[in-house]
Design an enzyme around this catalytic site. Structure first.
Site, PDB file in Angstrom:
ATOM      1  N   ILE A  13      22.403   5.798  73.473  1.00 29.30           N
ATOM      2  CA  ILE A  13      21.015   5.452  73.781  1.00 29.30           C
ATOM      3  C   ILE A  13      20.700   3.990  73.471  1.00 29.30           C
ATOM      4  CG2 ILE A  13      20.183   7.810  73.534  1.00 29.30           C
ATOM      5  CD1 ILE A  13      19.206   7.119  70.736  1.00 29.30           C
ATOM      6  N   GLY A  14      21.753   3.199  73.181  1.00 30.24           N
ATOM      7  CA  GLY A  14      21.557   1.759  73.044  1.00 30.24           C
ATOM      8  C   GLY A  14      21.371   1.249  71.633  1.00 30.24           C
ATOM      9  N   GLY A  15      21.814   2.003  70.636  1.00 28.67           N
ATOM     10  CA  GLY A  15      21.665   1.555  69.252  1.00 28.67           C
ATOM     11  C   GLY A  15      22.329   0.221  68.979  1.00 28.67           C
ATOM     12  N   ASP A  34      29.199   4.613  79.165  1.00 30.47           N
ATOM     13  CA  ASP A  34      29.115   5.923  78.520  1.00 30.47           C
ATOM     14  C   ASP A  34      29.196   6.996  79.595  1.00 30.47           C
ATOM     15  OD1 ASP A  34      27.842   6.762  75.439  1.00 30.47           O
ATOM     16  OD2 ASP A  34      28.153   8.311  76.946  1.00 30.47           O
ATOM     17  N   ILE A  57      35.871   5.744  80.004  1.00 27.04           N
ATOM     18  CA  ILE A  57      36.469   4.449  79.688  1.00 27.04           C
ATOM     19  C   ILE A  57      37.888   4.358  80.235  1.00 27.04           C
ATOM     20  CG2 ILE A  57      37.325   3.035  77.766  1.00 27.04           C
ATOM     21  CD1 ILE A  57      34.822   3.938  76.212  1.00 27.04           C
ATOM     22  N   GLU A  58      38.629   5.459  80.138  1.00 25.22           N
ATOM     23  CA  GLU A  58      40.012   5.425  80.620  1.00 25.22           C
ATOM     24  C   GLU A  58      40.078   5.360  82.143  1.00 25.22           C
ATOM     25  OE1 GLU A  58      39.350   9.713  79.087  1.00 25.22           O
ATOM     26  OE2 GLU A  58      38.490   7.714  78.823  1.00 25.22           O
ATOM     27  N   CYS A  79      32.819  10.995  67.283  1.00 27.62           N
ATOM     28  CA  CYS A  79      33.088  11.230  65.860  1.00 27.62           C
ATOM     29  C   CYS A  79      33.634  12.626  65.587  1.00 27.62           C
ATOM     30  CB  CYS A  79      31.807  11.019  65.050  1.00 27.62           C
ATOM     31  SG  CYS A  79      30.486  12.193  65.464  1.00 27.62           S
ATOM     32  N   SER A 376      23.496   9.046  67.294  1.00 30.26           N
ATOM     33  CA  SER A 376      23.325   7.598  67.309  1.00 30.26           C
ATOM     34  C   SER A 376      23.625   6.999  65.935  1.00 30.26           C
ATOM     35  CB  SER A 376      21.906   7.251  67.769  1.00 30.26           C
ATOM     36  OG  SER A 376      21.797   5.870  68.050  1.00 30.26           O
TER      37      SER A 376
END
EC number: 2.1.1.204
Length: 415
Positions: A13-15, A34, A57-58, A79, A376
């Site tokens: 969310i842009g943290g 994302d 991303i891959e 995580c 986040s």
């Protein structure tokens, strides 16, 4: 001086982007990436002009990464493979695949980034993935430092202990660098006058406090910090620790982060009061602590975050002492006197350092908002680390008043 070109991976969310703004470092986010479409809607709502890629991303080639010509990477990889209460699949967890891909292509970039900042959960520091990360950045010529930090060390009444790594492409180590050790506090940056974080401020301070502390994560069976009796499922040690937290005047009160207006829709329903009364972590507006808010907040009770006692004058000790002898209906009536409620998504965003103008699209449900915030990070913590990482670059040096970065003599480290 040209602004930094920043690549924001796992942008959520842009943290990280908000932290970059708060740091006042001259920078431009060239791309945010994302795979979570709900998070991307929130990101686009707050940063409509940023190039946002909704893909894995891959799925981005080395050549496409080279075309972005970035010199800073900000990232917060998934995580779940490293959480202490999870399966700890580490490298074998499919959710680690994208990060392993990053480590694979990093040495093969046409031009290495100058700066890297990574955030993850406590537990990452003992993972095999972390070992590969360190091996990779060392081979690329980065100097780095690892941290375990909580917002409470900035005077924010919230425990959210997280792993951080900052790395810089240079031959000289950081002035505060402790090889092979994880720092448990920020490098000390001397400022003229520390400021408090306030929800109503238009711009957030770059650096707040010079007296660092570290606060361990809360357990899942915590209670109110000022109680002198054990009226719930808590140990004497937990009670004493919470009382110590609430007595720390350098930490702000929760009331500085709360919303005005009607919050009755966030009151705990009677069936939850009756079932989980002994597991609730209850805080007041005058408390100086709160548990880490997880993605399960609002859906699950135990270990997902604190609840707020809105009726401050109600005597919580007397109410809890009377519960064992009461039938269910009267128990609910007694507990309802406390007006226990969830923190609103906006209040959690405030505690996590998101600026006043941060918001969600109207179609984002309350459950989705809790989940996104639980995944986040704390904006203020990252902003301060960015200031430390980029000390001497552009306005970052001004925000530090060109003071040296040092550690207090009583610095805490984790070998």
């Amino acid at each position: 001086m040209e602004p930094l070109r920043v690549l924001e991976l796992y942008s959520g969310i842009g943290g990280m982007h908000h932290a970059l703004r708060e740091s006042h470092i001259p920078a431009h986010v060239v791309a945010a990436i994302d795979v979570n479409t709900v998070a991307n809607e929130v990101y686009k709502h707050n940063f409509p002009h940023t190039h946002l890629l909704s893909k894995t991303i891959e799925g981005i080639s080395l050549e496409d990464f080279d075309k972005l010509s970035f010199n800073m990477i900000l990232m917060s990889p998934p995580c779940q493979p490293f959480t202490r209460i999870g399966l700890q699949g580490d490298m074998t967890d499919p959710r680690t695949t994208s990060f392993l891909y990053i480590l694979d292509i990093l040495p093969r970039l046409q031009k290495l980034p100058k700066y890297i900042l990574l955030e993850n959960v406590k537990g990452f520091e003992v993972s095999s993935t972390r070992g590969l990360l360190i091996q990779t950045i060392e081979a690329c010529g980065f100097q780095y430092q690892e941290f375990l930090l909580s917002p409470s060390s900035l005077g924010i009444p919230n425990s959210r202990l997280r792993y951080f790594l900052i790395a810089k492409l240079q031959s000289e180590p950081f002035p505060f660098q402790a090889p092979g050790q994880i720092l448990m506090e920020f490098p000390k940056i001397v400022t003229v006058e520390p400021q408090k974080y306030a929800v109503v401020e238009e711009s957030q301070p770059r650096v707040q406090r010079t007296g660092p502390r570290i606060c361990a994560e809360s357990s899942s069976t915590q209670s109110s910090g000022k109680d002198t009796i054990l009226f719930k499922l808590e140990t004497v040690e937990e009670r004493d620790r919470k009382h110590q937290q609430d007595s720390d005047l350098s930490v702000q009160m929760l009331k500085d982060f709360l919303e005005d207006g009607d919050t009755d829709e966030y009151l705990l329903p009677p069936k939850l009061l009756l079932r989980y009364a002994l597991l609730l972590d209850i805080v007041k507006p005058t408390s100086r602590r709160s548990m880490c808010f997880t993605k399960g907040y609002g859906s699950y009770i135990e270990g997902t975050g604190s609840v707020l006692q809105a009726a401050e004058d109600a005597q919580i000790e007397n109410i809890y002492k009377s519960l064992p002898d009461l039938p269910p209906e009267e128990k609910i009536a007694k507990l309802s006197m406390l007006k226990l409620r969830y923190f609103t998504p906006k209040e959690i965003a405030n505690l996590q350092g998101f600026p006043p103008e941060f918001g969600f699209p109207e179609k984002t449900t309350v459950k989705q908002r809790y989940r996104l915030l639980g995944n986040s990070l704390n904006v203020h913590v990252v902003a301060k680390l960015l200031t430390v990482l980029c000390e001497g670059f552009g306005n970052a040096s001004e925000s530090c008043h060109k003071m040296p970065l040092i550690l207090d003599s009583n610095s805490k480290i984790l070998s």
